[in-house]
Motif scaffolding. Structure first.
Motif, PDB file in Angstrom:
ATOM      1  N   UNK A   1      32.899  33.879  26.801  1.00 50.77           N
ATOM      2  CA  UNK A   1      34.081  33.833  26.016  1.00 50.77           C
ATOM      3  C   UNK A   1      34.726  32.530  26.296  1.00 50.77           C
ATOM      4  N   UNK A   2      35.622  32.207  25.086  1.00 52.95           N
ATOM      5  CA  UNK A   2      36.381  30.772  25.078  1.00 52.95           C
ATOM      6  C   UNK A   2      37.832  31.226  25.362  1.00 52.95           C
ATOM      7  N   UNK A   3      38.129  32.607  25.093  1.00 50.57           N
ATOM      8  CA  UNK A   3      39.370  33.017  24.835  1.00 50.57           C
ATOM      9  C   UNK A   3      39.958  33.910  25.847  1.00 50.57           C
ATOM     10  N   UNK A   4      38.858  34.653  26.638  1.00 53.07           N
ATOM     11  CA  UNK A   4      39.346  35.795  27.539  1.00 53.07           C
ATOM     12  C   UNK A   4      39.944  35.260  28.767  1.00 53.07           C
ATOM     13  N   UNK A   5      41.006  36.191  29.087  1.00 52.80           N
ATOM     14  CA  UNK A   5      41.600  35.590  30.463  1.00 52.80           C
ATOM     15  C   UNK A   5      41.059  36.219  31.746  1.00 52.80           C
ATOM     16  N   UNK A   6      41.663  35.925  32.607  1.00 53.28           N
ATOM     17  CA  UNK A   6      41.203  36.120  33.931  1.00 53.28           C
ATOM     18  C   UNK A   6      40.979  37.884  34.012  1.00 53.28           C
ATOM     19  N   UNK A   7      41.912  38.809  33.708  1.00 52.92           N
ATOM     20  CA  UNK A   7      42.032  40.021  33.869  1.00 52.92           C
ATOM     21  C   UNK A   7      40.498  40.645  33.089  1.00 52.92           C
ATOM     22  N   UNK A   8      40.270  39.913  31.814  1.00 56.58           N
ATOM     23  CA  UNK A   8      38.916  40.209  31.336  1.00 56.58           C
ATOM     24  C   UNK A   8      37.688  40.111  32.066  1.00 56.58           C
ATOM     25  N   UNK A   9      37.981  38.885  32.514  1.00 53.78           N
ATOM     26  CA  UNK A   9      36.546  38.412  33.460  1.00 53.78           C
ATOM     27  C   UNK A   9      36.441  39.428  34.748  1.00 53.78           C
ATOM     28  N   UNK A  10      37.685  40.049  35.370  1.00 62.93           N
ATOM     29  CA  UNK A  10      37.527  40.518  36.539  1.00 62.93           C
ATOM     30  C   UNK A  10      37.040  41.843  35.939  1.00 62.93           C
ATOM     31  N   UNK A  11      37.338  42.751  34.634  1.00 64.96           N
ATOM     32  CA  UNK A  11      36.911  43.635  34.351  1.00 64.96           C
ATOM     33  C   UNK A  11      35.503  43.859  34.211  1.00 64.96           C
TER      34      UNK A  11
END
Length: 203
Positions: free
Chosen positions: A80-90
Motif C-alpha cells: 500500500x501507498x496510503x495505509x497508515x500504521x494502524x492498518x499495517x499493525x492489523x
C-alpha cells in the motif's frame, strides 16, 4: 518462486514485475482487482500473493482474509501507498505474510518478497517507527482523517468516483469532503488544493 501481484495501477504492476523478474528465479503473474486474484489463486499455486490495499474488491482487510482463507497454502501480504500504521499493525496481527509500503526501495522490496516467500513475516520497522514518531503536520491538524484521505486522492489526480471507490464511500460523500477541505485550506479548485498540499509537504 511464483508471485501473484494484484494491483489496479498498471504502471505499478509493471514496475514490480520488472524489479522482481530482473532478479532471476522469480516468476510473476498479475491481476487488476481482487476478483481476478481470487480466480488465479483458485486455479494456480503461488509462493506469495501481494494485494494492493485499496484496489477494487478489497473492502479494507476483508479481501486479505478471503485470499488467506482459500485452499492452496499461499502466503499473502498487503502492499500500500496510503495505509497508515494502524492498518499495517492489523495486517501483521491477522497472520499475513507482511505489509509492504510502496515507498520501499527496489532492493528492499526484493529482499522482503524473498523473506516472506520463505515463510517469514515481514514488518517494515522503519515505516512503523516513523509513523509512530511523526509530528502532526500543521495542515493536517485542521482536517479530519477522511478529508486527508480525500485530499491525497486529489493530489494523485483521481476523480471523485475513483476516490469514492478507493475509500469505499459514496461519491456524494466525497464531494462533500472536497467542498469542506477547500474551505479549510483556502483552495478554490482541485488543482489548487493539490498544489497547496504538495507545497506544504503534506504528501
Amino acid at each position: 518462486m511464483r508471485i501473484l501481484i494484484a494491483d489496479d495501477h498498471e504502471l505499478l504492476r509493471d514496475t514490480l514485475v520488472l524489479f522482481l523478474e530482473s532478479e532471476g528465479g522469480i516468476e510473476t503473474v498479475t491481476a487488476p482487482d481482487l476478483a481476478s486474484a481470487e480466480e488465479l489463486v483458485a486455479n494456480d499455486s503461488f509462493d506469495l500473493v501481494l494485494l494492493d490495499y485499496s484496489m477494487p474488491g478489497m473492502n479494507g482487510l476483508a479481501g486479505l482474509e478471503r485470499i488467506m482463507g482459500m485452499d492452496g497454502g499461499q502466503r499473502v501480504a498487503i502492499i500500500s501507498g496510503t495505509a497508515k500504521r494502524e492498518v499495517a499493525e492489523e495486517v501483521l496481527a491477522s497472520g499475513a505474510a507482511g505489509f509492504l509500503p510502496k515507498t520501499l526501495s527496489a532492493k528492499s522490496l526484493i529482499n522482503a518478497v524473498r523473506f516472506m516467500a520463505m515463510g517469514e513475516q515481514y514488518a517494515p520497522l522503519d515505516f512503523l517507527r516513523a509513523a509512530e514518531n511523526e509530528p502532526e503536520h500543521p495542515l493536517a491538524k485542521s482536517l479530519s482523517q477522511r478529508e486527508i484521505e480525500v485530499l491525497q486522492g486529489l493530489t494523485e489526480g483521481k476523480s471523485n468516483k475513483e476516490i469514492a471507490r478507493d475509500l469505499d464511500i459514496r461519491e456524494p460523500t466525497v464531494k462533500l469532503h472536497v467542498k469542506t477541505l477547500y474551505r479549510k485550506i483556502g483552495a478554490s479548485n482541485r488543482t489548487q488544493a493539490a498544489m497547496i498540499a504538495r507545497d506544504k509537504g503534506l504528501f
